[in-house]
Design a protein around this motif. Structure first.
Motif, PDB file in Angstrom:
ATOM      1  N   HIS A  37     -25.117 -12.618  26.718  1.00 11.70           N
ATOM      2  CA  HIS A  37     -24.063 -11.789  26.128  1.00 11.70           C
ATOM      3  C   HIS A  37     -24.697 -10.652  25.340  1.00 11.70           C
ATOM      4  O   HIS A  37     -25.549 -10.899  24.464  1.00 11.70           O
ATOM      5  CB  HIS A  37     -23.178 -12.643  25.206  1.00 11.70           C
ATOM      6  N   ASP A  38     -24.316  -9.410  25.646  1.00 13.25           N
ATOM      7  CA  ASP A  38     -24.824  -8.240  24.924  1.00 13.25           C
ATOM      8  C   ASP A  38     -26.341  -8.292  24.792  1.00 13.25           C
ATOM      9  O   ASP A  38     -27.053  -8.138  25.760  1.00 13.25           O
ATOM     10  CB  ASP A  38     -24.150  -8.109  23.554  1.00 13.25           C
ATOM     11  N   PHE A  39     -26.822  -8.592  23.569  1.00 14.05           N
ATOM     12  CA  PHE A  39     -28.265  -8.591  23.320  1.00 14.05           C
ATOM     13  C   PHE A  39     -28.809 -10.012  23.129  1.00 14.05           C
ATOM     14  O   PHE A  39     -29.853 -10.212  22.516  1.00 14.05           O
ATOM     15  CB  PHE A  39     -28.595  -7.730  22.096  1.00 14.05           C
ATOM     16  N   SER A  40     -28.059 -10.995  23.644  1.00  7.97           N
ATOM     17  CA  SER A  40     -28.478 -12.391  23.517  1.00  7.97           C
ATOM     18  C   SER A  40     -29.110 -12.882  24.821  1.00  7.97           C
ATOM     19  O   SER A  40     -28.632 -12.556  25.909  1.00  7.97           O
ATOM     20  CB  SER A  40     -27.276 -13.281  23.182  1.00  7.97           C
ATOM     21  N   TYR A  41     -30.165 -13.696  24.689  1.00  3.71           N
ATOM     22  CA  TYR A  41     -30.910 -14.167  25.850  1.00  3.71           C
ATOM     23  C   TYR A  41     -31.232 -15.649  25.708  1.00  3.71           C
ATOM     24  O   TYR A  41     -31.457 -16.140  24.598  1.00  3.71           O
ATOM     25  CB  TYR A  41     -32.231 -13.391  25.998  1.00  3.71           C
ATOM     26  N   GLU A  42     -31.266 -16.331  26.846  1.00  5.58           N
ATOM     27  CA  GLU A  42     -31.798 -17.691  26.921  1.00  5.58           C
ATOM     28  C   GLU A  42     -33.086 -17.626  27.726  1.00  5.58           C
ATOM     29  O   GLU A  42     -33.070 -17.265  28.899  1.00  5.58           O
ATOM     30  CB  GLU A  42     -30.801 -18.647  27.591  1.00  5.58           C
ATOM     31  N   ILE A  43     -34.198 -17.980  27.064  1.00  2.00           N
ATOM     32  CA  ILE A  43     -35.503 -17.938  27.722  1.00  2.00           C
ATOM     33  C   ILE A  43     -35.988 -19.375  27.894  1.00  2.00           C
ATOM     34  O   ILE A  43     -36.122 -20.116  26.923  1.00  2.00           O
ATOM     35  CB  ILE A  43     -36.526 -17.152  26.879  1.00  2.00           C
ATOM     36  N   THR A  44     -36.223 -19.767  29.141  1.00  2.00           N
ATOM     37  CA  THR A  44     -36.715 -21.113  29.441  1.00  2.00           C
ATOM     38  C   THR A  44     -38.234 -21.066  29.590  1.00  2.00           C
ATOM     39  O   THR A  44     -38.774 -20.221  30.306  1.00  2.00           O
ATOM     40  CB  THR A  44     -36.088 -21.663  30.729  1.00  2.00           C
ATOM     41  N   PHE A  45     -38.908 -21.976  28.880  1.00  2.00           N
ATOM     42  CA  PHE A  45     -40.371 -22.049  28.900  1.00  2.00           C
ATOM     43  C   PHE A  45     -40.814 -23.375  29.515  1.00  2.00           C
ATOM     44  O   PHE A  45     -40.206 -24.418  29.255  1.00  2.00           O
ATOM     45  CB  PHE A  45     -40.938 -21.949  27.485  1.00  2.00           C
ATOM     46  N   SER A  46     -41.860 -23.337  30.301  1.00  2.00           N
ATOM     47  CA  SER A  46     -42.397 -24.552  30.936  1.00  2.00           C
ATOM     48  C   SER A  46     -43.520 -25.129  30.076  1.00  2.00           C
ATOM     49  O   SER A  46     -44.681 -25.193  30.478  1.00  2.00           O
ATOM     50  CB  SER A  46     -42.911 -24.237  32.340  1.00  2.00           C
ATOM     51  N   THR A  47     -43.158 -25.551  28.848  1.00  2.00           N
ATOM     52  CA  THR A  47     -44.121 -26.147  27.923  1.00  2.00           C
ATOM     53  C   THR A  47     -43.382 -26.944  26.867  1.00  2.00           C
ATOM     54  O   THR A  47     -42.217 -26.652  26.565  1.00  2.00           O
ATOM     55  CB  THR A  47     -44.978 -25.062  27.240  1.00  2.00           C
ATOM     56  N   GLY A  48     -44.041 -27.941  26.310  1.00  2.00           N
ATOM     57  CA  GLY A  48     -43.456 -28.709  25.218  1.00  2.00           C
ATOM     58  C   GLY A  48     -43.695 -28.076  23.864  1.00  2.00           C
ATOM     59  O   GLY A  48     -43.125 -28.486  22.861  1.00  2.00           O
ATOM     60  N   GLU A  49     -44.542 -27.071  23.797  1.00  2.00           N
ATOM     61  CA  GLU A  49     -44.842 -26.375  22.542  1.00  2.00           C
ATOM     62  C   GLU A  49     -43.617 -25.600  22.073  1.00  2.00           C
ATOM     63  O   GLU A  49     -42.912 -24.989  22.880  1.00  2.00           O
ATOM     64  CB  GLU A  49     -46.010 -25.412  22.760  1.00  2.00           C
TER      65      GLU A  49
END
Length: 297
Positions: free
Chosen positions: A249-261
């Motif tokens: 939405h607008d300037f919101s992002y969901e970033i998925t990372f392949s790490t447990g850190e």
């Protein structure tokens, strides 16, 4: 054990609402009972609180059989049902005083629960004048009046606005420091914000029972971030371990990372280095969401 459920089934006519449910909850745990609408969550709550009988099986609360020792169970449990039943024409203190007399609870306890649930500014008002959030607080205060060792909360944040959500979640977390809390919800974020453990039910059967920390240890996570202006997805994919980017939405992002850190510090550094302001930064348990979808779809 605070709660013991052994092979509980409940049948309404030809419909099996619960099918051989078994689990236990230790003293001091905050457990989220998660499932889609109609999965059987409220039915089990009503059995545990002695409102209805199971068709078969055994349930105990604080060692008391819910079918044969109803009064003992009721004195042990604080219950907030999904549709919080309140006398809207009564004043907050009047309502709590009325229930305190039923429980034979000292009057001093009324001030304690009002203070604990943050009701002091509204305690002189009629319940009908209160917002949804404060009505939920009245329900929680009433559930806590007799100082129960087990709290059973059925959809306690339904219909609340974002500010009320935060307040009630914090309140439940605080209460859970010295009580066992069994919390029914269909909102996964609720479980992540409050609970130590999740039990997922679907079509009357338990399909998962996991500690939240075990889910968080999985090698994938999603960070929710909102900047002060738009950023290209390809730019965000340059972050270490970045797997996918979704502009929600607008300037919101969901970033998925392949790490447990925990990658929130990396996102923060990214924003700083690129002169971006962060308006929101949260971690989302992608594992819980994926597990829920997989088991209830």
């Amino acid at each position: 054990m605070s709660i013991e459920v052994e092979n509980i089934s409940k049948i309404y006519g030809k419909q099996k609402a619960l099918d051989q449910i078994s689990f236990s909850v230790s003293k001091g745990e905050i457990v989220g009972f998660l499932g889609p609408n109609g999965a059987g969550k409220s039915t089990l709550m009503k059995i545990l609180t002695t409102y209805i009988k199971a068709t078969e099986g055994l349930a105990k609360v604080d060692g008391h059989d819910v079918e044969n020792y109803k009064k003992e169970v009721q004195s042990t449990i604080g219950y907030l049902p999904e549709h919080n039943p309140l006398y809207l024409d009564m004043f907050v203190r009047e309502y709590l005083d009325f229930n305190a007399r039923i429980y034979n609870t000292p009057q001093s306890r009324i001030n304690e629960v009002i203070d604990l649930t943050g009701l002091t500014p509204e305690s002189h008002k009629k319940i009908g004048q209160l917002s949804k959030g404060y009505r939920q607080r009245v329900g929680l205060a009433n559930a806590l009046l007799h100082n129960p060792s087990v709290l059973i909360l059925d959809e306690p944040t339904t219909g609340l606005d974002p500010n009320q959500l935060v307040d009630i979640r914090h309140l439940i977390k605080t209460i859970g420091q010295d009580k066992t809390v069994f919390l029914s919800t269909h909102i996964m974020q609720e479980v992540e914000a409050i609970c130590d453990r999740v039990i997922i039910i679907n079509k009357g059967q338990i399909v998962a029972d996991k500690k939240l920390k075990d889910l968080r240890d999985d090698k994938e996570q999603t960070v929710i971030v909102e900047f002060d202006y738009r950023v290209e997805d390809a730019f965000l994919l340059k972050l270490p371990h970045a797997k996918t980017v979704k502009n929600t939405h607008d300037f919101s992002y969901e970033i998925t990372f392949s790490t447990g850190e925990d990658m929130r510090s990396h996102v923060f550094d990214f924003a700083h280095d690129n002169q971006l302001k962060i308006l929101q930064l949260n971690q989302k348990n992608a594992s819980l969401e994926s597990l829920f979808r997989e088991l209830t779809s």
